[in-house]
Design an enzyme around this catalytic site. Sequence first.
Site, PDB file in Angstrom:
ATOM      1  N   TYR A 147      -4.492   7.145  33.339  1.00 52.50           N
ATOM      2  CA  TYR A 147      -5.623   7.849  33.028  1.00 52.50           C
ATOM      3  C   TYR A 147      -5.218   9.261  32.594  1.00 52.50           C
ATOM      4  CZ  TYR A 147     -10.352   9.456  33.096  1.00 52.50           C
ATOM      5  OH  TYR A 147     -11.724   9.928  32.691  1.00 52.50           O
ATOM      6  N   ASP A 240       1.258  15.113  31.672  1.00 47.12           N
ATOM      7  CA  ASP A 240      -0.047  15.361  32.389  1.00 47.12           C
ATOM      8  C   ASP A 240       0.234  15.669  33.567  1.00 47.12           C
ATOM      9  OD1 ASP A 240      -2.439  15.087  33.271  1.00 47.12           O
ATOM     10  OD2 ASP A 240      -3.208  13.462  32.187  1.00 47.12           O
ATOM     11  N   LYS A 268      -7.503  20.557  37.620  1.00 48.10           N
ATOM     12  CA  LYS A 268      -7.715  20.234  39.087  1.00 48.10           C
ATOM     13  C   LYS A 268      -7.311  21.627  39.923  1.00 48.10           C
ATOM     14  CE  LYS A 268      -7.414  15.408  38.762  1.00 48.10           C
ATOM     15  NZ  LYS A 268      -8.649  14.806  39.262  1.00 48.10           N
TER      16      LYS A 268
HETATM   17  N1  PLP Z   1      -5.298  13.389  33.578  1.00 48.96           N
HETATM   18  C1  PLP Z   1      -5.099  12.840  34.648  1.00 48.96           C
HETATM   19  C2  PLP Z   1      -3.684  12.625  35.160  1.00 48.96           C
HETATM   20  C3  PLP Z   1      -6.207  12.990  35.793  1.00 48.96           C
HETATM   21  O1  PLP Z   1      -6.082  12.397  36.878  1.00 48.96           O
HETATM   22  C4  PLP Z   1      -7.450  13.369  35.097  1.00 48.96           C
HETATM   23  C5  PLP Z   1      -8.751  13.192  36.027  1.00 48.96           C
HETATM   24  O2  PLP Z   1      -8.664  12.708  37.023  1.00 48.96           O
HETATM   25  C6  PLP Z   1      -7.599  13.703  33.735  1.00 48.96           C
HETATM   26  C7  PLP Z   1      -6.513  13.855  32.727  1.00 48.96           C
HETATM   27  C8  PLP Z   1      -8.710  14.224  33.421  1.00 48.96           C
HETATM   28  O3  PLP Z   1      -9.203  15.401  33.969  1.00 48.96           O
HETATM   29  P1  PLP Z   1     -10.923  15.702  34.065  1.00 48.96           P
HETATM   30  O4  PLP Z   1     -11.456  14.697  34.898  1.00 48.96           O
HETATM   31  O5  PLP Z   1     -10.891  16.874  34.446  1.00 48.96           O
HETATM   32  O6  PLP Z   1     -11.361  15.785  32.474  1.00 48.96           O
END
Ligand code: PLP
Length: 418
Positions: A147, A240, A268
């Site tokens: 994700y 990511d 985060k």
């Molecule tokens: N990338 C990863 C690995 C994530 O775990 C998340 C969200 O949990 C995101 C991107 C997306 O971040 P956001 O929820 O701040 O849009």
Amino acid sequence: MTVVGATRSAELMARAEGLFPGGVNSPVRAFRAVGGTPRVIERGAGPRVWDADGNDLVDYVGSWGAAILGHAHPAVVAAISEAAALGASFGMPTPGELELGEAIRAAVPSIERLRFVSSGTEAVMSAVRLARAATGRPRIVKMAGAYHGHADALLVRAGSSATGLPASAGVTQGTARDTLVVPYNDLAALESVLLAHRGGVAAILVEPVAANMGVVPPRPGYLAGLRRLADRFGALLVFDEVITGFRVARGGAQERYAVRPDLTVLGKIIGGGMPVAAYGGRRELMELVAPLGPVYQAGTLSGNPVGMAAGIATIAELTPPVYARLEEYGQRLEAGVLDAAAEAKARVRVARVASLLTVFFEDDARFGRFFAAMLHAGVHLPPSPYEAWFISAAHRDEELRQTLAAARSAFAVAGGDG
Ligand code: PLP
């Protein structure tokens, strides 16, 4: 600690269902994966949260990873209050952006230049746009089950021969087609996709430690292999690190596994609970972003001073002893959970990297029963079998004892061999 019911939570959720889709502002909160009614959280302090019925819960949701210091850490609260008193947002440059940006660059040396945004979704989406512009190529590769936020191009699942299919209504076939999907930890599959789409792949996008399919550590050599394949095929390697950044090490997974990506996405923790994320990387790549270059990307609230202050205060607390404590708690939690499972003859596997841990059950129904029993005993786990439990630096012996006592009975309730 006595956990009674969740009457007021249930009342509030019933009202919320008349207002928000599914009663929530992000789907996983709705407990669909585990059944039951979510607890409405009124406040948190350190490793605990209190729901609307006054139940005191040991928290492993931790705002899905943002709350690495625990909730309402005094230094973060003070920083937010001071910043808010000076004005929440100006839509103009502020000193806090510089301070947080420099601290991030010092911790993550592959980030020579960066841009702040307000969510992980936005950061990943922007990094993908940049990778496409930098390479002049249309396609990206992501890993099955990963994700990366809800940008259209990332809401894609594997079709035949790795070609993407929409994983959500509203995503067009055309968008999905440019996203190729291969299994995580499988360099051979990636290589064959890169061969099949030679000259067409802009970026290999990966969570260096997969944490959204349950925690799955990279196999030895996997991340270095990604680096080699990206170089060989002229694609950018994009990490990511929205979850792993400042968590699995101060410098994220790229420090822990010593592999340098071209672009990195953070979120985060760098916002200390406020909506802050960032993407960054090599200078010549980032200089393609507006106003210096042709890649447009902007944000009214980007780099807002309250978020910057929370992020600065949070990462200032993340010293080596704090990482050592997170690791130690993680080790003891892992060992204790395995003991508790063995005692109850529950067949589970535990995967852990630093302060990220997942207990994998044989089936989702067992996880659902385990989850409910844990919640009843005052332990708030992420309400999905495929999420990480997020340990904070505020979790101590007392929380560990309570968690393991709860786990011993919850494994029995979840069902052993049966
Ligand atoms: N990338 C990863 C690995 C994530 O775990 C998340 C969200 O949990 C995101 C991107 C997306 O971040 P956001 O929820 O701040 O849009």
